[in-house]
Design an enzyme around this catalytic site. Structure first.
Site, PDB file in Angstrom:
ATOM      1  N   THR B 224       0.809  -1.147  -0.045  1.00  0.00           N
ATOM      2  CA  THR B 224      -0.003   0.061  -0.005  1.00  0.00           C
ATOM      3  C   THR B 224       0.801   1.202   0.232  1.00  0.00           C
ATOM      4  O   THR B 224       2.038   1.260   0.344  1.00  0.00           O
ATOM      5  CB  THR B 224      -0.771   0.008   1.482  1.00  0.00           C
ATOM      6  OG1 THR B 224      -1.513  -1.209   1.445  1.00  0.00           O
ATOM      7  CG2 THR B 224      -1.745   1.049   1.243  1.00  0.00           C
ATOM      8  N   ARG B 252     -12.970  -8.312  -3.634  1.00  0.00           N
ATOM      9  CA  ARG B 252     -12.323  -8.216  -2.097  1.00  0.00           C
ATOM     10  C   ARG B 252     -11.786  -6.796  -1.950  1.00  0.00           C
ATOM     11  O   ARG B 252     -11.288  -6.109  -2.846  1.00  0.00           O
ATOM     12  CB  ARG B 252     -11.029  -8.987  -2.015  1.00  0.00           C
ATOM     13  CG  ARG B 252     -10.550  -8.875  -0.541  1.00  0.00           C
ATOM     14  CD  ARG B 252      -9.216  -8.208  -0.650  1.00  0.00           C
ATOM     15  NE  ARG B 252      -8.538  -8.244   0.494  1.00  0.00           N
ATOM     16  CZ  ARG B 252      -7.396  -7.390   0.761  1.00  0.00           C
ATOM     17  NH1 ARG B 252      -6.926  -6.447  -0.315  1.00  0.00           N
ATOM     18  NH2 ARG B 252      -6.832  -7.340   1.895  1.00  0.00           N
ATOM     19  N   VAL B 253     -12.243  -5.996  -0.967  1.00  0.00           N
ATOM     20  CA  VAL B 253     -11.984  -4.730  -0.478  1.00  0.00           C
ATOM     21  C   VAL B 253     -11.053  -4.925   0.786  1.00  0.00           C
ATOM     22  O   VAL B 253     -11.755  -5.794   1.725  1.00  0.00           O
ATOM     23  CB  VAL B 253     -13.235  -3.815  -0.283  1.00  0.00           C
ATOM     24  CG1 VAL B 253     -12.677  -2.530   0.054  1.00  0.00           C
ATOM     25  CG2 VAL B 253     -13.938  -3.851  -1.494  1.00  0.00           C
ATOM     26  N   GLY B 254      -9.903  -4.170   0.798  1.00  0.00           N
ATOM     27  CA  GLY B 254      -9.157  -4.455   1.895  1.00  0.00           C
ATOM     28  C   GLY B 254      -9.278  -3.095   2.802  1.00  0.00           C
ATOM     29  O   GLY B 254     -10.324  -2.419   2.648  1.00  0.00           O
ATOM     30  N   ASP B 255      -8.322  -2.804   3.591  1.00  0.00           N
ATOM     31  CA  ASP B 255      -8.404  -1.505   4.641  1.00  0.00           C
ATOM     32  C   ASP B 255      -8.236  -0.170   4.011  1.00  0.00           C
ATOM     33  O   ASP B 255      -8.674   0.577   4.768  1.00  0.00           O
ATOM     34  CB  ASP B 255      -7.637  -1.877   5.886  1.00  0.00           C
ATOM     35  CG  ASP B 255      -6.161  -1.814   5.486  1.00  0.00           C
ATOM     36  OD1 ASP B 255      -5.874  -2.451   4.490  1.00  0.00           O
ATOM     37  OD2 ASP B 255      -5.354  -1.130   6.216  1.00  0.00           O
ATOM     38  N   THR B 275      -0.610   0.185   6.327  1.00  0.00           N
ATOM     39  CA  THR B 275      -0.320  -0.708   5.500  1.00  0.00           C
ATOM     40  C   THR B 275      -0.086  -2.246   5.999  1.00  0.00           C
ATOM     41  O   THR B 275       0.261  -2.115   7.010  1.00  0.00           O
ATOM     42  CB  THR B 275       1.017  -0.422   4.631  1.00  0.00           C
ATOM     43  OG1 THR B 275       1.215  -1.267   3.550  1.00  0.00           O
ATOM     44  CG2 THR B 275       2.118  -0.136   5.442  1.00  0.00           C
ATOM     45  N   GLY B 276      -0.506  -3.198   5.416  1.00  0.00           N
ATOM     46  CA  GLY B 276      -0.451  -4.539   5.823  1.00  0.00           C
ATOM     47  C   GLY B 276      -1.589  -5.423   5.602  1.00  0.00           C
ATOM     48  O   GLY B 276      -2.087  -5.190   4.580  1.00  0.00           O
ATOM     49  N   GLY B 278      -4.820  -6.643   5.139  1.00  0.00           N
ATOM     50  CA  GLY B 278      -6.013  -5.407   5.439  1.00  0.00           C
ATOM     51  C   GLY B 278      -7.095  -6.072   6.276  1.00  0.00           C
ATOM     52  O   GLY B 278      -7.834  -5.483   6.980  1.00  0.00           O
TER      53      GLY B 278
END
Lengths: 358, 358
Positions: B224, B252-255, B275-276, B278
């Site tokens: 990210t 898929r949606v991450g953070d 970042t990581g 999610g």
């Protein structure tokens, strides 16, 4: 200290013993909502009010029965919400508001307070129960949030029941959308109030400040259903399901499927489901803020939820409410609008089914 | 009390005056990241390390220049992230990881600490700068989050620069995806570690616990970019942009685009970009939790960010890091992985550009 409060709560909150159900040894509790907004007695016919109350009772009983027989908070939340999704009276599943394109696009989320596992979906068009799909995302995928066609594909792999989009659509929602689109040309929506969809946030906020009637359509425009539960094992869960915002465009996602905003659960603090003008609930991270106040300040569930719903949210201009339950089975259901469809049986066995402020 | 701390901070944090830029009267500060994960010296050629460092410096200078000439934190965040989006070295914009279908699907979010206005987009395929689109959502729509085709349609209405999806795709990302898909059949991903995409969270967590190498691919798999800033007017802003998770399916949606999880800003507390992995960052509502700890406990920015990144996240098994800045211009950049691409100039003018833990 917490146990003392819990014991006091059990002793204190049953003023009318005859209407209270017997309190179990370890508390169980369930609360649900069917949307908040300008729900006024004069606008609700006795027939509609009776029908809405019956639906709230039915959903409450369905979820509470799960808890009574020793089921999990997650199962109770899902059972409650599935009744509300199937009811035509609320903006979720059958009876969802329509997008600008005249379709139903549904969002849902669920969270397990024991593990803080979570599942969320947005833009669902053919899965009969969005809350069931959200739970599958939580339990059978490595992801938290799936949207649109991808989420539908996952539902297919999971063998969930599918329907045509028409399954969700009621004639009155089509008429509501038609009126809204007609009024949109003049900058006003179906409720005769300035429509936010084509103006800047600043202009909408100005309109909101200038028009006390603007929130009048909130229940219709931003309705949501949700449930929170505490089971016999002391586990919390929260879930929310919605058709989103009436006349929505551009793939708009509201707060319901945003973990922390419209839905949150953590055994250490509380389970929360929100309903209202989603954009504000996202910006205020409402559900997680309530949990954070409890966790970091030691305020009670009621104090924390009130601080957010009547404090931060009002300051931002965000109308709506929440339902919440804590590990002791205490329930709070604050809202800053004239009404919120809601029902609960708290840890002491007190039953509430209500619509208006009183 | 806060002013005292700020004054002390200004006095204390400039140990090497010769490398510090002159501190302005009212502090300005900028921090950025380009992903966290198992970034090890032995895996990074000197050429690649030099190129990454140059990109970090370039992004830092671009954003800081905005602040130096009196520009807003929002403008600085956008300027910083646009450089990182255009750089092939990070998982955002050009160089994004690819979905299972071999396409780039980009997410971004931005938040204004002054108003807590926010904008987020997910599933972007043809808008050159996702962070620019997120900002348009915030400033020119009444919504916070738009996804997929709807978000692209909004970008079209706003006249933002469009590109073909190939614009974002590098040959090495195609090769990475090919290897991953080949290994997927055996349940392992391109990095030779158990792949989360087709197993249950429980099985993935078990694999994670059993395989110290699993996070080895995190930088590639979950990278990210993000930036946070404090401007001369005391306003904070945060932004994040990403290609999401390598080989992602099902929408898929991450953070990154989840306000409160990967991105959050509030002048009262701090601005955070994460970042990581999610999914964990969503469940832990990382960015808002850091802000809540500051707001409700009075802990410092560094203490709060450390408590979440080295505490809650590690307990859950979530690898990654955050960058954060507070209204006094203090910067913290904790991460629980071997490395995080990062750079900052804090309120005292101290410049940092770093990759590894030391």
């Amino acid at each position: 200290m917490r146990l003392l409060f819990a014991a006091l709560a059990l002793l204190m909150v049953s003023p009318v013993a005859s209407t209270a159900q017997p309190a179990p040894e370890r508390p169980i509790a369930l609360a649900l909502h069917g949307g908040a907004g300008t729900i006024l007695r004069q606008n609700l016919t006795p027939e509609r009010e009776a029908a809405v109350r019956a639906a709230l009772e039915q959903a409450l009983d369905a979820g509470y029965a799960v808890l009574l027989r020793g089921g999990t908070a997650l199962d109770a939340v899902e059972a409650t919400i599935r009744v509300l999704e199937e009811s035509p009276h609320f903006n979720a599943g059958v009876g969802a508001v329509l997008t600008d394109a005249g379709t139903a696009e549904l969002d849902a989320a669920v969270m397990d307070g024991r593990t803080r596992a979570a599942g969320a979906v947005s833009g669902i068009t053919t899965v009969r129960s969005p809350i069931q799909l959200a739970r599958r995302v939580m339990e059978r995928s490595p992801h938290v949030m799936l949207v649109g066609a991808g989420a539908e594909e996952f539902a297919g792999q999971q063998g969930l029941e599918r329907v045509t989009n028409d399954f969700f659509i009621l004639p009155e929602r089509r008429e509501q959308l038609r009126r809204m689109q007609e009024n949109r040309r003049t900058g006003f929506n179906a409720l005769g109030v300035p429509d936010p969809s084509f103006v800047s946030p600043e202009r909408f906020d100005a309109a909101l400040a200038a028009s006390p009637d603007l929130s009048g359509g909130m229940e219709h425009k931003f309705g949501t259903v949700g449930a929170v539960a505490l089971d016999r094992d002391g586990n919390l869960a929260a879930g929310t399901s919605t058709g989103g915002m009436m006349g929505k465009k551009f793939g708009r996602v509201g707060d319901a499927p945003i973990i922390g905003a419209g839905t949150y659960a953590d055994n250490a603090t509380c389970a929360v489901s929100a309903t209202g003008h989603g954009e504000y609930f996202i910006r205020a991270v409402v559900a997680h803020d309530i949990a954070s106040i409890i966790r970091y300040t030691g305020l009670s569930l009621t104090q924390a939820a009130s601080a957010v719903v009547h404090g931060s949210l009002v300051e931002m201009g965000g109308g709506g409410g929440v339902i919440a339950v804590d590990p002791q089975g205490r329930v709070t259901m604050p809202f800053n609008t004239p009404g919120m469809y809601r029902a609960a049986i708290d840890g002491a066995g007190n039953r509430t089914v209500a619509i208006f402020r009183d």
